[in-house]
Design a protein around this motif. Structure first.
Motif, short mmCIF file in Angstrom:
data_model
loop_
_atom_site.label_atom_id
_atom_site.label_comp_id
_atom_site.label_asym_id
_atom_site.label_seq_id
_atom_site.Cartn_x
_atom_site.Cartn_y
_atom_site.Cartn_z
N UNK A 87 18.83 -38.17 26.95
CA UNK A 87 19.46 -37.12 26.40
C UNK A 87 18.39 -35.89 26.28
N UNK A 88 18.89 -34.69 26.43
CA UNK A 88 18.06 -33.59 26.07
C UNK A 88 18.02 -33.48 24.39
N UNK A 89 17.05 -34.23 24.03
CA UNK A 89 17.28 -34.01 22.40
C UNK A 89 16.78 -33.06 21.83
N UNK A 90 15.78 -32.17 22.24
CA UNK A 90 15.64 -31.11 21.59
C UNK A 90 16.93 -30.21 21.53
N UNK A 91 17.35 -29.89 22.59
CA UNK A 91 18.53 -29.15 22.75
C UNK A 91 19.83 -29.46 21.79
N UNK A 92 20.03 -30.89 21.90
CA UNK A 92 20.93 -31.44 20.85
C UNK A 92 20.63 -31.12 19.47
N UNK A 93 19.36 -31.41 19.23
CA UNK A 93 19.00 -31.14 17.81
C UNK A 93 19.20 -29.63 17.39
N UNK A 94 18.83 -28.97 18.03
CA UNK A 94 18.99 -27.45 17.86
C UNK A 94 20.25 -27.05 17.70
N UNK A 95 21.41 -27.44 18.51
CA UNK A 95 22.41 -27.23 18.79
C UNK A 95 23.55 -27.85 17.45
N UNK A 96 22.89 -29.01 17.01
CA UNK A 96 23.56 -29.53 15.70
C UNK A 96 23.15 -28.92 14.54
N UNK A 97 21.87 -28.47 14.39
CA UNK A 97 21.30 -27.76 13.24
C UNK A 97 22.11 -26.30 13.03
N UNK A 98 22.44 -25.80 14.49
CA UNK A 98 22.84 -24.46 14.33
C UNK A 98 24.54 -24.63 14.10
N UNK A 99 25.00 -25.60 14.46
CA UNK A 99 26.51 -25.98 14.09
C UNK A 99 26.59 -26.36 12.68
N UNK A 100 25.66 -27.06 12.00
CA UNK A 100 25.58 -27.26 10.56
C UNK A 100 25.62 -25.79 9.95
N UNK A 101 24.60 -25.16 10.01
CA UNK A 101 24.34 -23.93 9.28
C UNK A 101 25.74 -22.90 9.47
#
Length: 262
Positions: A87-101
């Motif tokens: 998985x593209x972990x960095x992209x997923x982590x950034x997307x998840x955090x953006x979605x949470x905020x």
């Protein structure tokens, strides 16, 4: 510690956002302290009351959702290690955090828009997010808003986290449980002390007030809200445990790879 101890970019992104949420909460905390020391008399104006209320609740639900993202990340890494590796972990982590905020921001908008401070004539004080009686009645929107906030913002993430760590512990061998048991117990402790009491009482309180116009649980709700602020104190222990667990995860992935090659 996020810079020098945690090598995983995905983990660092998630914990940096969690730390940012705690920092924002700590910036607003002195105003809440002054409010209670001053006999629950808010002297900072309506705008500041709305901001403090939105940040207070925002920190709670932002922390809950980020802890859920962290748990899901660990679940995929351990239960589905090869999928996780691809998985593209960095992209997923950034997307998840953006979605949470984004979700937290949208959910906190009503608190920032609705009036939060009221003058209590009998006591000669201004309260901030402390009374319903100053209003005429709780609207249907407010009732469903707070109940959905508790259900979707706390109870469902808790169920997700329990599933993730039960699956992790079942996947690992007995001698590999140690750090994950510690992490899962700490996260469940954070929920048990900080999040579950306030959200369960929130549901019961608003159901009682909406259907029976009674407010008997509000004092307990205020105590539960005070307990919810402890999550900012417990999060650093989580950072420490996850920095330890990273090396254990690498060892585990290596062992799985070797066993499959055989």
């Amino acid at each position: 510690m996020l810079l020098f101890r945690i090598r995983s970019v995905c983990t660092a992104v998630l914990y940096t956002n969690l730390a940012a949420s705690d920092l924002l909460f700590c910036i607003m905390l002195p105003f809440k302290i002054a409010y209670h020391i001053n006999g629950n008399n808010w002297i900072f104006g309506e705008t500041m009351c709305r901001a403090a209320t939105a940040v207070f609740y925002g920190n709670m639900y932002c922390s809950i959702l980020l802890l859920t993202c962290i748990s899901v990340s660990r679940y995929v890494a351990i239960v589905h290690p090869f999928t996780y590796k691809s998985l593209p972990k960095r992209a997923y982590a950034i997307a998840a955090c953006a979605a949470v905020w984004a979700v937290v921001f949208l959910y906190m908008l009503p608190l920032a828009i609705m009036q939060q401070s009221y003058y209590v004539k009998q006591l000669g004080i201004y309260t901030c997010h402390d009374v319903h009686s100053a209003c005429e009645a709780v609207s249907s929107f407010q009732f469903y808003y707070y109940v959905s906030l508790a259900v979707f913002g706390s109870l469902m993430p808790l169920a997700t986290i329990v599933f993730c760590y039960v699956s992790i512990i079942r996947t690992l061998k007995t001698h590999e449980w140690f750090w994950y048991v510690k992490v899962s117990l700490l996260i469940l402790t954070i929920f048990a002390i900080c999040f579950v009491p306030s959200n369960v009482i929130l549901i019961i309180h608003h159901v009682n007030y909406y259907y029976h116009n009674t407010d008997g649980l509000y004092s307990f709700y205020l105590i539960a809200l005070c307990l919810s602020s402890l999550n900012s104190c417990l999060d650093p222990f989580l950072y420490f445990l996850m920095s330890k667990i990273r090396s254990q995860s690498n060892i585990y992935l290596t062992m799985v790879k070797i066993s499959r090659e055989k």
